[in-house]
Motif scaffolding. Structure first.
Motif, PDB file in Angstrom:
ATOM      1  N   LEU A 173      10.020  -1.333   1.015  1.00  0.00           N
ATOM      2  CA  LEU A 173       8.800  -2.115   1.163  1.00  0.00           C
ATOM      3  C   LEU A 173       9.002  -3.077   2.326  1.00  0.00           C
ATOM      4  O   LEU A 173      10.030  -3.761   2.397  1.00  0.00           O
ATOM      5  N   GLU A 174       8.025  -3.139   3.234  1.00  0.00           N
ATOM      6  CA  GLU A 174       8.111  -4.043   4.377  1.00  0.00           C
ATOM      7  C   GLU A 174       6.752  -4.686   4.618  1.00  0.00           C
ATOM      8  O   GLU A 174       5.710  -4.037   4.474  1.00  0.00           O
ATOM      9  N   TYR A 175       6.782  -5.962   4.983  1.00  0.00           N
ATOM     10  CA  TYR A 175       5.562  -6.692   5.338  1.00  0.00           C
ATOM     11  C   TYR A 175       5.891  -7.626   6.493  1.00  0.00           C
ATOM     12  O   TYR A 175       6.964  -8.252   6.509  1.00  0.00           O
ATOM     13  N   GLU A 176       4.976  -7.713   7.454  1.00  0.00           N
ATOM     14  CA  GLU A 176       5.171  -8.652   8.559  1.00  0.00           C
ATOM     15  C   GLU A 176       3.812  -9.060   9.116  1.00  0.00           C
ATOM     16  O   GLU A 176       2.932  -8.210   9.320  1.00  0.00           O
ATOM     17  N   ASN A 177       3.648 -10.331   9.358  1.00  0.00           N
ATOM     18  CA  ASN A 177       2.432 -10.833   9.986  1.00  0.00           C
ATOM     19  C   ASN A 177       2.524 -10.604  11.488  1.00  0.00           C
ATOM     20  O   ASN A 177       3.426 -11.118  12.141  1.00  0.00           O
ATOM     21  N   ARG A 178       1.594  -9.790  12.034  1.00  0.00           N
ATOM     22  CA  ARG A 178       1.616  -9.421  13.451  1.00  0.00           C
ATOM     23  C   ARG A 178       0.314  -9.842  14.132  1.00  0.00           C
ATOM     24  O   ARG A 178      -0.588 -10.372  13.492  1.00  0.00           O
ATOM     25  N   PHE A 179       0.176  -9.548  15.404  1.00  0.00           N
ATOM     26  CA  PHE A 179      -1.016  -9.945  16.154  1.00  0.00           C
ATOM     27  C   PHE A 179      -2.274  -9.255  15.634  1.00  0.00           C
ATOM     28  O   PHE A 179      -3.384  -9.775  15.781  1.00  0.00           O
ATOM     29  N   PHE A 180      -2.139  -8.083  15.009  1.00  0.00           N
ATOM     30  CA  PHE A 180      -3.285  -7.351  14.488  1.00  0.00           C
ATOM     31  C   PHE A 180      -3.530  -7.621  13.005  1.00  0.00           C
ATOM     32  O   PHE A 180      -4.390  -6.999  12.386  1.00  0.00           O
ATOM     33  N   GLY A 181      -2.773  -8.542  12.438  1.00  0.00           N
ATOM     34  CA  GLY A 181      -2.855  -8.807  11.003  1.00  0.00           C
ATOM     35  C   GLY A 181      -1.594  -8.342  10.318  1.00  0.00           C
ATOM     36  O   GLY A 181      -0.513  -8.299  10.917  1.00  0.00           O
ATOM     37  N   PRO A 182      -1.677  -7.945   9.054  1.00  0.00           N
ATOM     38  CA  PRO A 182      -0.464  -7.541   8.334  1.00  0.00           C
ATOM     39  C   PRO A 182       0.020  -6.145   8.726  1.00  0.00           C
ATOM     40  O   PRO A 182      -0.754  -5.191   8.724  1.00  0.00           O
ATOM     41  N   TYR A 183       1.304  -6.076   9.099  1.00  0.00           N
ATOM     42  CA  TYR A 183       2.006  -4.793   9.190  1.00  0.00           C
ATOM     43  C   TYR A 183       2.561  -4.495   7.805  1.00  0.00           C
ATOM     44  O   TYR A 183       3.154  -5.354   7.158  1.00  0.00           O
ATOM     45  N   ARG A 184       2.343  -3.242   7.346  1.00  0.00           N
ATOM     46  CA  ARG A 184       2.829  -2.877   6.012  1.00  0.00           C
ATOM     47  C   ARG A 184       3.474  -1.499   6.050  1.00  0.00           C
ATOM     48  O   ARG A 184       3.022  -0.600   6.770  1.00  0.00           O
ATOM     49  N   LEU A 185       4.517  -1.348   5.265  1.00  0.00           N
ATOM     50  CA  LEU A 185       5.188  -0.064   5.113  1.00  0.00           C
ATOM     51  C   LEU A 185       5.696   0.059   3.686  1.00  0.00           C
ATOM     52  O   LEU A 185       6.313  -0.863   3.157  1.00  0.00           O
ATOM     53  N   ALA A 186       5.422   1.198   3.059  1.00  0.00           N
ATOM     54  CA  ALA A 186       5.934   1.493   1.721  1.00  0.00           C
ATOM     55  C   ALA A 186       6.362   2.951   1.698  1.00  0.00           C
ATOM     56  O   ALA A 186       5.607   3.830   2.134  1.00  0.00           O
ATOM     57  N   ARG A 187       7.573   3.210   1.218  1.00  0.00           N
ATOM     58  CA  ARG A 187       8.099   4.576   1.141  1.00  0.00           C
ATOM     59  C   ARG A 187       8.831   4.768  -0.166  1.00  0.00           C
ATOM     60  O   ARG A 187       9.538   3.871  -0.633  1.00  0.00           O
ATOM     61  N   PHE A 188       8.658   5.970  -0.734  1.00  0.00           N
ATOM     62  CA  PHE A 188       9.390   6.340  -1.943  1.00  0.00           C
ATOM     63  C   PHE A 188       9.783   7.803  -1.827  1.00  0.00           C
ATOM     64  O   PHE A 188       8.973   8.646  -1.418  1.00  0.00           O
ATOM     65  N   ALA A 189      11.018   8.109  -2.145  1.00  0.00           N
ATOM     66  CA  ALA A 189      11.500   9.489  -2.102  1.00  0.00           C
ATOM     67  C   ALA A 189      12.410   9.735  -3.293  1.00  0.00           C
ATOM     68  O   ALA A 189      13.215   8.874  -3.665  1.00  0.00           O
ATOM     69  N   HIS A 190      12.269  10.915  -3.896  1.00  0.00           N
ATOM     70  CA  HIS A 190      13.089  11.285  -5.041  1.00  0.00           C
ATOM     71  C   HIS A 190      13.304  12.796  -5.023  1.00  0.00           C
ATOM     72  O   HIS A 190      12.415  13.552  -4.647  1.00  0.00           O
ATOM     73  N   ARG A 191      14.476  13.219  -5.408  1.00  0.00           N
ATOM     74  CA  ARG A 191      14.768  14.649  -5.479  1.00  0.00           C
ATOM     75  C   ARG A 191      15.508  14.975  -6.765  1.00  0.00           C
ATOM     76  O   ARG A 191      16.213  14.138  -7.337  1.00  0.00           O
ATOM     77  N   THR A 192      15.287  16.190  -7.220  1.00  0.00           N
ATOM     78  CA  THR A 192      16.070  16.754  -8.314  1.00  0.00           C
ATOM     79  C   THR A 192      16.703  18.038  -7.786  1.00  0.00           C
ATOM     80  O   THR A 192      16.631  18.335  -6.599  1.00  0.00           O
ATOM     81  N   ARG A 193      17.289  18.812  -8.654  1.00  0.00           N
ATOM     82  CA  ARG A 193      17.957  20.029  -8.209  1.00  0.00           C
ATOM     83  C   ARG A 193      16.976  21.035  -7.623  1.00  0.00           C
ATOM     84  O   ARG A 193      17.328  21.802  -6.721  1.00  0.00           O
ATOM     85  N   LEU A 194      15.718  21.017  -8.091  1.00  0.00           N
ATOM     86  CA  LEU A 194      14.736  22.010  -7.646  1.00  0.00           C
ATOM     87  C   LEU A 194      13.468  21.400  -7.062  1.00  0.00           C
ATOM     88  O   LEU A 194      12.554  22.143  -6.684  1.00  0.00           O
ATOM     89  N   THR A 195      13.369  20.074  -6.981  1.00  0.00           N
ATOM     90  CA  THR A 195      12.143  19.455  -6.490  1.00  0.00           C
ATOM     91  C   THR A 195      12.444  18.332  -5.500  1.00  0.00           C
ATOM     92  O   THR A 195      13.536  17.749  -5.504  1.00  0.00           O
ATOM     93  N   SER A 196      11.446  18.045  -4.678  1.00  0.00           N
ATOM     94  CA  SER A 196      11.522  16.928  -3.730  1.00  0.00           C
ATOM     95  C   SER A 196      10.160  16.255  -3.687  1.00  0.00           C
ATOM     96  O   SER A 196       9.129  16.932  -3.548  1.00  0.00           O
ATOM     97  N   TRP A 197      10.136  14.914  -3.793  1.00  0.00           N
ATOM     98  CA  TRP A 197       8.887  14.156  -3.854  1.00  0.00           C
ATOM     99  C   TRP A 197       8.927  13.024  -2.833  1.00  0.00           C
ATOM    100  O   TRP A 197       9.932  12.307  -2.736  1.00  0.00           O
ATOM    101  N   THR A 198       7.847  12.855  -2.071  1.00  0.00           N
ATOM    102  CA  THR A 198       7.770  11.737  -1.132  1.00  0.00           C
ATOM    103  C   THR A 198       6.373  11.126  -1.199  1.00  0.00           C
ATOM    104  O   THR A 198       5.380  11.825  -1.381  1.00  0.00           O
ATOM    105  N   LEU A 199       6.336   9.808  -1.039  1.00  0.00           N
ATOM    106  CA  LEU A 199       5.080   9.070  -1.001  1.00  0.00           C
ATOM    107  C   LEU A 199       5.258   7.955   0.020  1.00  0.00           C
ATOM    108  O   LEU A 199       6.248   7.220  -0.025  1.00  0.00           O
TER     109      LEU A 199
END
Length: 339
Positions: A173-199
């Motif tokens: 999770l990242e947040y920063e106040n920039r010239f255009f307003g809020p910069y935001r970033l959110a990432r989630f990743a998880h894997r199992t033996r047979l699956t991979s998930w990203t958001l």
């Protein structure tokens, strides 16, 4: 995409298919012809100096990127970027100092904008209470001529959180106040033996060159790589195994086409996407869904070129891509692709 690495410089080249306008036909295959299709060619030269010591790390880099296309009237772009970073090790506490100086030049077009210039200076402080958690705070200053073509200065500040509970799960999770307003970033990743998930979700400033180099939604190699990580610890062996799986199953390299469009302007890009890959003994599926919004923030360009942001100040795109494969025999499979 081709890349050559040396101890002191990197050279890369990339040819991509994109589209001039998001409002005109955008077929997913190269068989169907359209005047809206655009082939872009990008070359990059990036000399650098880097040191990674036990008590100090630093890097100074000069990245030069040139982009042209098969439509000469659209002209070419050159981005010259100086970046630097010096940091101490993060044990329980850590620190880093960063700077970024970027100039974007437009040339050989029927109408050229003045160069876009930006400078950023930032300091970071890190706190890592245990190996699974890392928190940071940042502050600094930036200036650019993106709005009204005049240099304007802004104070920036923000915070970030990184979570690594295991080798299979990560979140940022990242947040920063920039010239255009809020910069935001959110990432989630998880894997199992047979699956991979990203958001993922991001809100940041972008340019035409950056979007051309951004991979289309549904990068199946990146999605499959975590699944094969449990079987192949070596990166080269894992890459070869992923490529072999793609060939044998017919899985496309990307599940959707590029979202890039032609513009000379700096714009605000906000996008969310979710992807999943599931591999079974005889069946496999890869799926991605995405939604994005692009909003102009830089000064107006003259209305002669086919600039997409001349037609709309806000451009929204959304879609999905899916590929399903069923193995009939060890040598035969049946697949279906939908976008």
């Amino acid at each position: 995409r081709h890349q050559f690495l040396n101890r002191n410089y990197e050279i890369s080249g990339y040819v991509a298919q994109s589209y001039i306008s998001p409002f005109a036909p955008r077929p997913n295959d190269v068989i169907n012809t359209t005047q809206n299709r655009l082939e872009t060619r990008t070359a990059s030269l990036s000399p650098y100096v880097r040191h990674e010591g036990r008590d100090l790390q630093y890097e100074l880099r000069n990245r030069n990127t040139w982009t042209s296309s098969d439509r000469p009237e659209l002209g070419s772009f050159r981005t010259e970027q100086w970046t630097g970073r010096v940091a101490g090790p993060v044990r329980r506490f850590g620190w880093a100092l960063e700077f970024d100086d970027t100039t974007i030049t437009h040339y050989d077009a029927a109408v050229n904008r003045n160069a876009d210039k930006a400078r950023l200076y930032r300091g970071r402080l890190y706190w890592q209470p245990d190996p699974a958690w890392r928190l940071s705070a940042s502050a600094g200053s930036e200036e650019n001529n993106y709005v009204l073509g005049e240099m304007q200065q802004t104070t920036i500040y923000g915070a970030a959180l990184a979570w690594r509970p295991s080798a299979r799960t990560s979140a940022d999770l990242e947040y920063e106040n920039r010239f255009f307003g809020p910069y935001r970033l959110a990432r989630f990743a998880h894997r199992t033996r047979l699956t991979s998930w990203t958001l993922s979700y991001s809100r940041n400033v972008s340019t035409y060159q950056q979007e051309v180099l951004r991979l289309p939604p549904g990068d199946t190699a990146a999605l499959l790589d975590p699944i094969f990580a449990a079987r192949f610890a070596d990166a080269d062996q894992r890459r070869a195994a992923v490529e072999q799986f793609q060939r044998s199953s017919g899985t496309p390299q990307f599940l959707s086409s590029s979202l890039a469009f032609y513009t000379q302007r700096i714009f605000l890009n906000e996008v969310v996407d979710a992807s999943v890959a599931i591999i079974g003994a005889r069946n496999s599926i890869t799926f991605t869904a995405f939604a994005g919004e692009n909003r102009q923030i830089s000064a107006d360009a003259l209305g002669i070129l086919p600039d997409a942001l001349l037609l709309a100040t806000v451009i929204r795109q959304h879609g999905f891509g899916a590929y399903v494969d069923h193995k009939l025999t060890p040598l035969t499979s049946l697949g279906a692709h939908a976008t």
